[in-house]
Design an enzyme around this catalytic site. Structure first.
Site, PDB file in Angstrom:
ATOM      1  N   TYR A 154       0.971  -1.171  -0.060  1.00 44.38           N
ATOM      2  CA  TYR A 154       0.035   0.043   0.063  1.00 44.38           C
ATOM      3  C   TYR A 154       0.829   1.390  -0.070  1.00 44.38           C
ATOM      4  CZ  TYR A 154      -3.537   3.399   1.511  1.00 44.38           C
ATOM      5  OH  TYR A 154      -4.405   4.376   1.473  1.00 44.38           O
ATOM      6  N   ASP A 247       9.193   3.024   0.156  1.00 50.38           N
ATOM      7  CA  ASP A 247       8.169   3.683   0.776  1.00 50.38           C
ATOM      8  C   ASP A 247       8.222   3.228   2.265  1.00 50.38           C
ATOM      9  OD1 ASP A 247       5.903   4.462   2.069  1.00 50.38           O
ATOM     10  OD2 ASP A 247       4.534   3.599   0.799  1.00 50.38           O
ATOM     11  N   LYS A 275       3.944   8.593   9.278  1.00 50.72           N
ATOM     12  CA  LYS A 275       3.613   7.740  10.439  1.00 50.72           C
ATOM     13  C   LYS A 275       4.659   8.310  11.699  1.00 50.72           C
ATOM     14  CE  LYS A 275       0.644   4.345   8.451  1.00 50.72           C
ATOM     15  NZ  LYS A 275       0.704   3.712   7.052  1.00 50.72           N
TER      16      LYS A 275
HETATM   17  C1  PLP Z   1       0.050   4.225   5.805  1.00 51.72           C
HETATM   18  C2  PLP Z   1       0.821   4.058   4.486  1.00 51.72           C
HETATM   19  C3  PLP Z   1       0.749   5.064   3.668  1.00 51.72           C
HETATM   20  C4  PLP Z   1      -0.327   6.073   3.557  1.00 51.72           C
HETATM   21  O1  PLP Z   1      -0.098   7.136   4.238  1.00 51.72           O
HETATM   22  P1  PLP Z   1      -1.345   8.114   4.870  1.00 51.72           P
HETATM   23  O2  PLP Z   1      -0.892   9.081   6.052  1.00 51.72           O
HETATM   24  O3  PLP Z   1      -2.361   7.324   5.305  1.00 51.72           O
HETATM   25  O4  PLP Z   1      -1.715   8.580   3.427  1.00 51.72           O
HETATM   26  C5  PLP Z   1       1.720   4.923   2.478  1.00 51.72           C
HETATM   27  N1  PLP Z   1       2.485   3.995   2.395  1.00 51.72           N
HETATM   28  C6  PLP Z   1       2.908   3.043   3.361  1.00 51.72           C
HETATM   29  C7  PLP Z   1       3.661   1.953   3.690  1.00 51.72           C
HETATM   30  C8  PLP Z   1       1.850   3.251   4.601  1.00 51.72           C
HETATM   31  O5  PLP Z   1       1.925   2.295   5.534  1.00 51.72           O
END
Ligand code: PLP
Length: 438
Positions: A154, A247, A275
């Site tokens: 994701y 990511d 995060k």
């Molecule tokens: C949570 C997450 C996102 C998205 O971040 P948001 O702040 O919810 O837009 C993107 N990449 C990874 C790996 C994530 O865990």
């Protein structure tokens, strides 16, 4: 089935049930983000009133050991005093200016010092924005349009990335969403996580701008990379002129001071953070090699902006969080708590005769209802989600709150102590027994 009856649930969660009815009238699903609606586990979500260290309390007064931790940001638990103090200071001196502040440079410097692959950094407000912006930059830098992503990873909900996207999307059975133009996702090539031959093949045409990947997949449960997988991707990207984007929105500063890339000793071209970097406030970032980052406006032509980007409140929360992480034995503590939790859950499952497969990198833990290893999305979706729903439900009723999806990672914080584990294990004994009885 849970020993707790529906009638008991109705009184235990009376205020939450009422709050949910109200919320549903005025917000889609009654929530601000879909997984929170508990649809995948067949329950009504509890409405939270407060958090303290490793626990949250709902509006009915039920207290839970929290393994959601806001889906990862709260690595120090709820309301850590230094972050609260840092934010209080901001609250008395102004929390948004749309003008530069020293707090931004302080957090940027902290990131640049901790992550060698990041020479420059740009702050944004969400992980979605960070990855979307990094991909725009990669496309501009390579003058190529296509990207590669792994099935089940994701990277936020931006159009070109909302294809087979793990957790929320997986749980709801909408691997891609209506409203996303087909010509946009047509440029997104999907490969399975932990699979080299498909990566080789996808890169071979030399027309891929970027390969974007979670170095430790965390949105299909927690799935670590297999031996040499990331290094091979690094080598292949170099060979084919493709940029490698890590990511690390979930893994960044959660698994190590240098992020996941320091554990596997890989230097990505661009890194996305989120995060933990914002300590629970809306904050994310992307950064990387100087020659690439200098292409970002206003140094270069690649446009990207944000009214609230780098806002002082988020900067203060992030800075305080990283300072605490880097100046204490936090990572050692997280490793030991994570290890104890994984071992405990495995043993309790085994005692109950429930086959599970667990994974862990530091304070990220995966619990799969599967009797075989889980290395990719196909393995993850083969797990028994009905078992997870029962497990989740009993845990909730026993005072342990987990993410309401079999495809989410468990997080621990530095505030999860032995007492929290004891509550968790007592609850897990009942939950695994309920699963065994299914
Ligand atoms: C949570 C997450 C996102 C998205 O971040 P948001 O702040 O919810 O837009 C993107 N990449 C990874 C790996 C994530 O865990």
């Amino acid at each position: 089935m849970s020993e707790i009856t529906t009638t008991d649930q109705a009184s235990r969660y009376a205020k939450s049930l009422e709050a949910n009815t109200w919320a549903q009238e005025i917000m889609p699903g009654g929530v601000s983000s879909p997984v929170r609606a508990y649809k995948a586990v067949g329950r009504i979500p509890v409405t939270i009133k407060s958090g303290d260290k490793a626990t949250v309390t709902d509006i009915d007064g039920n207290i839970y050991i929290d393994y959601v931790l806001s889906y990862g940001p709260l690595i120090l638990g709820h309301t850590p005093e230094p972050a609260a103090a840092a934010m209080s200071k901001v609250l008395r001196s102004g929390w948004s200016f749309g003008m530069p502040t020293e707090l931004e440079s302080q957090l940027a410097q902290t990131i640049v010092d901790a992550v060698p692959a990041i020479d420059l950094v740009r702050f944004v407000n969400s992980g979605t924005e960070a990855v979307m912006s990094a991909i725009r930059l990669a496309r501009a830098a390579t003058v190529r349009d296509k990207i590669i992503k792994c099935t089940g990873c994701y990277h936020g909900h931006s159009d070109s990335l909302l294809v087979q996207a793990g957790s929320g999307a997986t749980t709801l059975g909408v691997p891609s969403s209506p409203g996303v133009p087909a010509q946009i996702t047509a440029g997104t090539v999907l490969i399975p996580f932990n699979d080299i031959p498909t990566a080789e093949k996808a890169l071979a045409e030399n027309d891929i701008a970027a390969l974007v990947i979670e170095p430790i997949a965390g949105n299909m449960g927690c799935i670590p990379p297999q031996e040499n997988y990331l290094q091979t991707l690094r080598d292949l990207c170099d060979k084919h002129g493709t940029l490698l984007i890590f990511d690390e929105v979930m893994t960044g500063f959660r698994v190590a001071k240098g992020c996941a890339q320091s554990i596997y000793n890989i230097t990505p071209d661009l890194t996305c953070l989120g995060k933990v970097v914002g300590g629970g406030l809306p904050c994310a970032a992307y950064g990387g090699r100087e020659d690439l980052m200098r292409k970002v406006a206003p140094d270069g032509p690649v446009y990207q902006a944000g009214t609230l980007s780098g806002n002082p409140l988020a900067m203060a929360a992030g800075l305080s969080t990283l300072e605490t992480l880097f100046s204490t034995d936090a990572y050692a503590k997280l490793e030991s708590i994570g290890n104890a939790l994984e071992i405990g859950l495995k043993k309790i499952a085994s005692d109950a005769g429930v086959p599970v497969y667990t994974t862990r990198v530091g304070s990220m833990i995966g619990l799969f209802f599967s009797d075989s290893p889980v290395h990719n999305y196909e393995d993850a979706v083969a797990c028994d989600t009905a078992k997870y729903s029962t497990f989740f439900s009993v845990m909730l009723d026993q005072g342990v709150i987990l993410a309401p999806s079999a495809f989410e990672t468990w997080f621990v914080s530095t505030e999860h102590d032995q007492a929290a584990l004891d509550v968790t294990f007592a609850a897990a004994a009942k939950a695994f027994a309920a699963v065994a009885a299914m």
